[in-house]
Structures are given as structure tokens and as C-alpha cells.
Design a protein around this motif. Structure first.
Motif, PDB file in Angstrom:
ATOM      1  N   ALA A 112     -78.629  -7.903  28.973  1.00  0.00           N
ATOM      2  CA  ALA A 112     -79.063  -8.776  28.227  1.00  0.00           C
ATOM      3  C   ALA A 112     -79.255 -10.303  29.101  1.00  0.00           C
ATOM      4  CB  ALA A 112     -78.291  -9.195  26.954  1.00  0.00           C
ATOM      5  N   HIS A 113     -80.372 -10.988  28.780  1.00  0.00           N
ATOM      6  CA  HIS A 113     -80.455 -12.311  29.520  1.00  0.00           C
ATOM      7  C   HIS A 113     -79.635 -13.493  28.746  1.00  0.00           C
ATOM      8  CE1 HIS A 113     -83.046 -10.589  32.844  1.00  0.00           C
ATOM      9  NE2 HIS A 113     -83.646  -9.978  31.819  1.00  0.00           N
ATOM     10  N   ASP A 114     -79.757 -13.144  27.682  1.00  0.00           N
ATOM     11  CA  ASP A 114     -79.110 -14.155  26.712  1.00  0.00           C
ATOM     12  C   ASP A 114     -77.867 -13.657  26.037  1.00  0.00           C
ATOM     13  OD1 ASP A 114     -78.271 -15.921  24.756  1.00  0.00           O
ATOM     14  OD2 ASP A 114     -80.148 -15.830  23.699  1.00  0.00           O
ATOM     15  N   LEU A 115     -76.507 -14.038  26.828  1.00  0.00           N
ATOM     16  CA  LEU A 115     -75.345 -13.691  26.410  1.00  0.00           C
ATOM     17  C   LEU A 115     -75.032 -13.522  24.965  1.00  0.00           C
ATOM     18  CD1 LEU A 115     -72.849 -12.295  27.856  1.00  0.00           C
ATOM     19  CD2 LEU A 115     -71.830 -14.661  27.844  1.00  0.00           C
ATOM     20  N   THR A 116     -75.543 -14.616  24.091  1.00  0.00           N
ATOM     21  CA  THR A 116     -75.355 -14.598  22.761  1.00  0.00           C
ATOM     22  C   THR A 116     -76.128 -13.750  22.001  1.00  0.00           C
ATOM     23  OG1 THR A 116     -77.240 -16.021  22.306  1.00  0.00           O
ATOM     24  CG2 THR A 116     -75.426 -17.106  22.878  1.00  0.00           C
ATOM     25  N   ARG A 117     -76.768 -12.917  22.753  1.00  0.00           N
ATOM     26  CA  ARG A 117     -77.545 -11.572  21.989  1.00  0.00           C
ATOM     27  C   ARG A 117     -76.911 -10.260  22.518  1.00  0.00           C
ATOM     28  NH1 ARG A 117     -79.924 -13.926  18.143  1.00  0.00           N
ATOM     29  NH2 ARG A 117     -81.548 -15.431  18.472  1.00  0.00           N
ATOM     30  N   CYS A 118     -75.934 -10.446  23.429  1.00  0.00           N
ATOM     31  CA  CYS A 118     -75.316  -9.151  24.183  1.00  0.00           C
ATOM     32  C   CYS A 118     -74.337  -8.435  22.865  1.00  0.00           C
ATOM     33  CB  CYS A 118     -74.572  -9.577  25.208  1.00  0.00           C
ATOM     34  SG  CYS A 118     -73.576  -8.111  25.946  1.00  0.00           S
ATOM     35  N   PRO A 119     -74.765  -7.020  22.825  1.00  0.00           N
ATOM     36  CA  PRO A 119     -73.705  -6.544  21.736  1.00  0.00           C
ATOM     37  C   PRO A 119     -72.248  -6.294  22.367  1.00  0.00           C
ATOM     38  CG  PRO A 119     -75.809  -5.282  22.171  1.00  0.00           C
ATOM     39  CD  PRO A 119     -75.799  -6.653  23.096  1.00  0.00           C
ATOM     40  N   GLY A 120     -72.208  -6.313  23.663  1.00  0.00           N
ATOM     41  CA  GLY A 120     -70.817  -6.171  24.088  1.00  0.00           C
ATOM     42  C   GLY A 120     -69.937  -7.606  23.900  1.00  0.00           C
ATOM     43  N   PHE A 121     -70.770  -8.643  24.090  1.00  0.00           N
ATOM     44  CA  PHE A 121     -69.952  -9.886  23.984  1.00  0.00           C
ATOM     45  C   PHE A 121     -69.830 -10.066  22.665  1.00  0.00           C
ATOM     46  CE2 PHE A 121     -69.752 -14.425  23.342  1.00  0.00           C
ATOM     47  CZ  PHE A 121     -68.847 -14.638  24.048  1.00  0.00           C
ATOM     48  N   ARG A 122     -70.799  -9.764  21.806  1.00  0.00           N
ATOM     49  CA  ARG A 122     -70.630 -10.000  20.336  1.00  0.00           C
ATOM     50  C   ARG A 122     -69.444  -9.099  19.688  1.00  0.00           C
ATOM     51  NH1 ARG A 122     -74.415 -12.008  16.660  1.00  0.00           N
ATOM     52  NH2 ARG A 122     -75.809 -13.211  17.424  1.00  0.00           N
ATOM     53  N   ALA A 123     -69.222  -7.962  20.411  1.00  0.00           N
ATOM     54  CA  ALA A 123     -67.887  -7.074  19.853  1.00  0.00           C
ATOM     55  C   ALA A 123     -66.916  -7.703  20.287  1.00  0.00           C
ATOM     56  CB  ALA A 123     -68.180  -5.610  20.388  1.00  0.00           C
ATOM     57  N   THR A 124     -66.816  -8.630  21.280  1.00  0.00           N
ATOM     58  CA  THR A 124     -65.592  -9.073  21.580  1.00  0.00           C
ATOM     59  C   THR A 124     -65.066 -10.304  20.730  1.00  0.00           C
ATOM     60  OG1 THR A 124     -66.324 -10.736  23.232  1.00  0.00           O
ATOM     61  CG2 THR A 124     -65.811  -8.423  24.087  1.00  0.00           C
ATOM     62  N   ILE A 125     -65.939 -10.936  19.894  1.00  0.00           N
ATOM     63  CA  ILE A 125     -65.725 -11.878  19.131  1.00  0.00           C
ATOM     64  C   ILE A 125     -66.091 -11.669  17.417  1.00  0.00           C
ATOM     65  CG2 ILE A 125     -66.165 -13.674  20.831  1.00  0.00           C
ATOM     66  CD1 ILE A 125     -68.901 -14.274  19.624  1.00  0.00           C
ATOM     67  N   ALA A 126     -66.164 -10.207  17.207  1.00  0.00           N
ATOM     68  CA  ALA A 126     -66.562  -9.912  15.945  1.00  0.00           C
ATOM     69  C   ALA A 126     -65.493 -10.468  15.032  1.00  0.00           C
ATOM     70  CB  ALA A 126     -66.329  -8.313  15.828  1.00  0.00           C
ATOM     71  N   ASP A 127     -64.293 -10.527  15.327  1.00  0.00           N
ATOM     72  CA  ASP A 127     -63.043 -10.982  14.431  1.00  0.00           C
ATOM     73  C   ASP A 127     -63.041 -12.264  14.326  1.00  0.00           C
ATOM     74  OD1 ASP A 127     -62.171 -11.449  16.867  1.00  0.00           O
ATOM     75  OD2 ASP A 127     -60.356 -10.747  16.516  1.00  0.00           O
ATOM     76  N   VAL A 128     -63.600 -13.314  15.203  1.00  0.00           N
ATOM     77  CA  VAL A 128     -63.781 -14.644  15.056  1.00  0.00           C
ATOM     78  C   VAL A 128     -64.937 -14.970  14.175  1.00  0.00           C
ATOM     79  CG1 VAL A 128     -64.229 -16.583  16.275  1.00  0.00           C
ATOM     80  CG2 VAL A 128     -62.849 -15.024  17.337  1.00  0.00           C
TER      81      VAL A 128
END
Length: 142
Positions: A112-128
Motif C-alpha cells: 500500500a502506497h498510503d499507510l493510512t489505507r494499509c489493512p495491516g497497519f489499521r489492524a494494529t490500531i483497531a482498538d484505538v
């Protein structure tokens, strides 16, 4: 072994500092260099060791007040308190750096060129995002 004495200019240059920094540290009670007959500061080996301690401590995030306690013979119990608090702060900052490094590595390797759209990154902050945990979430990246 005889200590060689250095001028404030030579001492400052040895550590890559401006002379006013050494004067400030002296005013703050961190240094007490000797003086020659004309009143010029003379720094010996013990002063150089103190300067190294000050620089290393500042690099680690300690304030001049904390360093003063660290260098004082009169603050035994307070010294331990300052060091315990500093170690806890270092541990917290190292944990944050570990998470930041993991994010940077993930971003580097992510398709993903946009980290804010990356499912892996989003999963790490899902609780936030869900409001169930404060920032930082403290989760490692996949």
C-alpha cells in the motif's frame, strides 16, 4: 599519573561545545574547574569525565537538575529515585521507538502506497480507532 590541565577553549573544542556551555554548566553547579593565577579556568581529567557524564546523560534525556543529583555526593536516596524514574522513562521511550521502527519497516515493505489505507497497519490500531484503548496501542505490526 599527573593530570594535564586544559583551557576552556581546548576543553570545549575537545567535546564539540561552545565555551558558554561549559560556563553555564559551571554556573549550574555541574562543573568546578580549577583556576590559574589569572583566574582562567583549567580543566583536568576529572572535569573531562564529568563533562562526558553530562553529555551522555543529556543525550539520554536527563535534565540538568537530574544530572546535578547524579553527580552529587550529597543525594544518595534522591539519586536512586532520579535514576529509577529515568530508567522507567528510557524503557517507555524504547518501547515507543520499537513500535515506531516496526511501523517504518512495515511501511517500507507494504504494498500500500498510503499507510493510512494499509489493512495491516489499521489492524494494529483497531482498538484505538474503536475507542477501547488509548494511544499508543502497544501492538506490534504484522
Amino acid at each position: 599519573m599527573k593530570s594535564s590541565l586544559r583551557s576552556i577553549g581546548d576543553t570545549a573544542a575537545q567535546f564539540g561545545l561552545a565555551t558558554h556551555v561549559l560556563r553555564h554548566w559551571e554556573d549550574a553547579g555541574l562543573l568546578a574547574p580549577g583556576r590559574d593565577s589569572a583566574g582562567r579556568r583549567l580543566f583536568g581529567d576529572d572535569d573531562l569525565v564529568r563533562i562526558a557524564v553530562i553529555l551522555r546523560s543529556k543525550a539520554a534525556g536527563m535534565s540538568l537538575q537530574q544530572i546535578a543529583v547524579l553527580l552529587s555526593d550529597d543525594h544518595g536516596r534522591e539519586r536512586h529515585t532520579v535514576l529509577q524514574e529515568h530508567i522507567a522513562d528510557l524503557d517507555r521511550r524504547m518501547a515507543e521507538m520499537t513500535l515506531s521502527r516496526a511501523m517504518a519497516v512495515h511501511a517500507f515493505e507494504c504494498e500500500a502506497h498510503d499507510l493510512t489505507r494499509c489493512p495491516g497497519f489499521r489492524a494494529t490500531i483497531a482498538d484505538v480507532l474503536a475507542g477501547t484503548a488509548p494511544w499508543p496501542a502497544g501492538q506490534a505490526l504484522p
